[in-house]
Design an enzyme around this catalytic site. Sequence first.
Site, short mmCIF file in Angstrom:
data_model
loop_
_atom_site.label_atom_id
_atom_site.label_comp_id
_atom_site.label_asym_id
_atom_site.label_seq_id
_atom_site.Cartn_x
_atom_site.Cartn_y
_atom_site.Cartn_z
N ASP A 1 0.81 -1.21 0.00
CA ASP A 1 0.00 0.00 0.00
C ASP A 1 0.84 1.27 0.00
OD1 ASP A 1 -2.59 -1.06 -0.21
OD2 ASP A 1 -2.59 -1.60 1.91
N ASP B 1 -6.71 -5.04 -3.45
CA ASP B 1 -6.41 -3.62 -3.22
C ASP B 1 -5.20 -3.15 -4.04
OD1 ASP B 1 -7.54 -5.09 -1.06
OD2 ASP B 1 -7.21 -3.44 0.33
N ARG C 1 -15.86 -3.96 -0.79
CA ARG C 1 -14.79 -2.98 -1.00
C ARG C 1 -13.74 -3.53 -1.95
NH1 ARG C 1 -13.62 -1.68 3.91
NH2 ARG C 1 -11.45 -2.23 4.23
N TRP D 1 -12.43 -1.81 -5.33
CA TRP D 1 -11.03 -1.64 -5.73
C TRP D 1 -10.81 -2.16 -7.15
CZ3 TRP D 1 -9.69 1.79 -2.66
CH2 TRP D 1 -9.57 1.68 -1.27
#
Length: 384
Positions: free
Chosen positions: A103, A164, A236, A240
């Site tokens: 990330d 993600d 979620r 993404w």
Amino acid sequence: MQQRSNEKDTEVNFWAQQVFNKIKKKIPAEIKRVSTGIPYIPVNGYYEDEGNRNITWWTNGFWAGILWQLYHATGTKYYRTYAQYTEKRLDDAFANFMGLDHDIGFMWQHTAVADYRLTKNKRSMARGLHAANLLNGRYNPVGKFIKACNPDESGKRNGWVIIDSMMNLSLLYWARDLTGDLRFDYIARTHANTVMNNHVRTDGSVNYICIFNPKNGELLKTLGGQGYGTGSSWSRGQAWAIYGFALSYLHTKDEKYLDTSRRAAHYFLANIEQSNYYSLVDFRAPKDPGQFDSSASAIAACGLLEISKHVPELEQQVYINAAVKILKNLDKNYADYDVDTDGIITNGSVKNNPNQPKADRIIYADYFYIEGILRLLGKDFSIW
């Protein structure tokens, strides 16, 4: 027909401007309380400093992202000033290298890269390139993936890839464009291909975690992670995928990424229509008790608006209309514009957990909500 469309556009613009006016009152009040801190989730109604707790935490760039979006939209300099405080504090995250994971993109895309794009700050450029090279360093050339997690004490998780990750690739595309170094492009594209071929199912739903053999790239198994379980559909993660693949198309013009984004979007919309354009935490979890996640809705709305920029004209309104419905739902039912409390979007969920409080305010939900509103007004700028 054209007149009706123009009237609708005017109505949406008026509504979005009213929301933006409320945001312009809320965020300055939060700045006074937050000062140089880094928000995450409010405690008893107010943000604490996540930077003091964990400077390498993956959400630590989103506050600066909000501030840079508002600086661009308004020209008000204190947004820039406080965004740069976060950017400088994240130098400590570089120093705490062992705590960083995939990330990195979320952290420095919203701080250093945003700063460089708007101000041409050379120090910010250096920070962004440093981060991009750290992300490159997580690449497994055999499996053609960027590993998500750091290995635990037993040496596991070297083959974990999480959906993600698609949102972090923009950092590599930016570095490619800035330097001309095609390593960034190769790693971003081959990772995107791996995710596309393994995370995205034929119906457009997505696996949250894929575990690969780091020695040969073989897919070993999938995990539900923050969703309900293996084979489920964490909303979620779905969001993404929608936004991440649309961004890979933006930066490569490779049609397969746009097609993948649209497929994920159609699956998302087919499900969200069943709950008044508000997303369950997991579309395949038991309905009782039902859990919702406002952050998934906000992220998906931005992804849908991105898709609308790249499809034929007659198809654009499908995505725009859906995004508007989602954002209006959030505004009407799950937005708190009270200047005396922190956080705008309520009812977020970090993960599928029936025991978790249902009214969480999470910084990235606010970021994507604000980005979505600014996109409708044509006041956003491309952080990604």
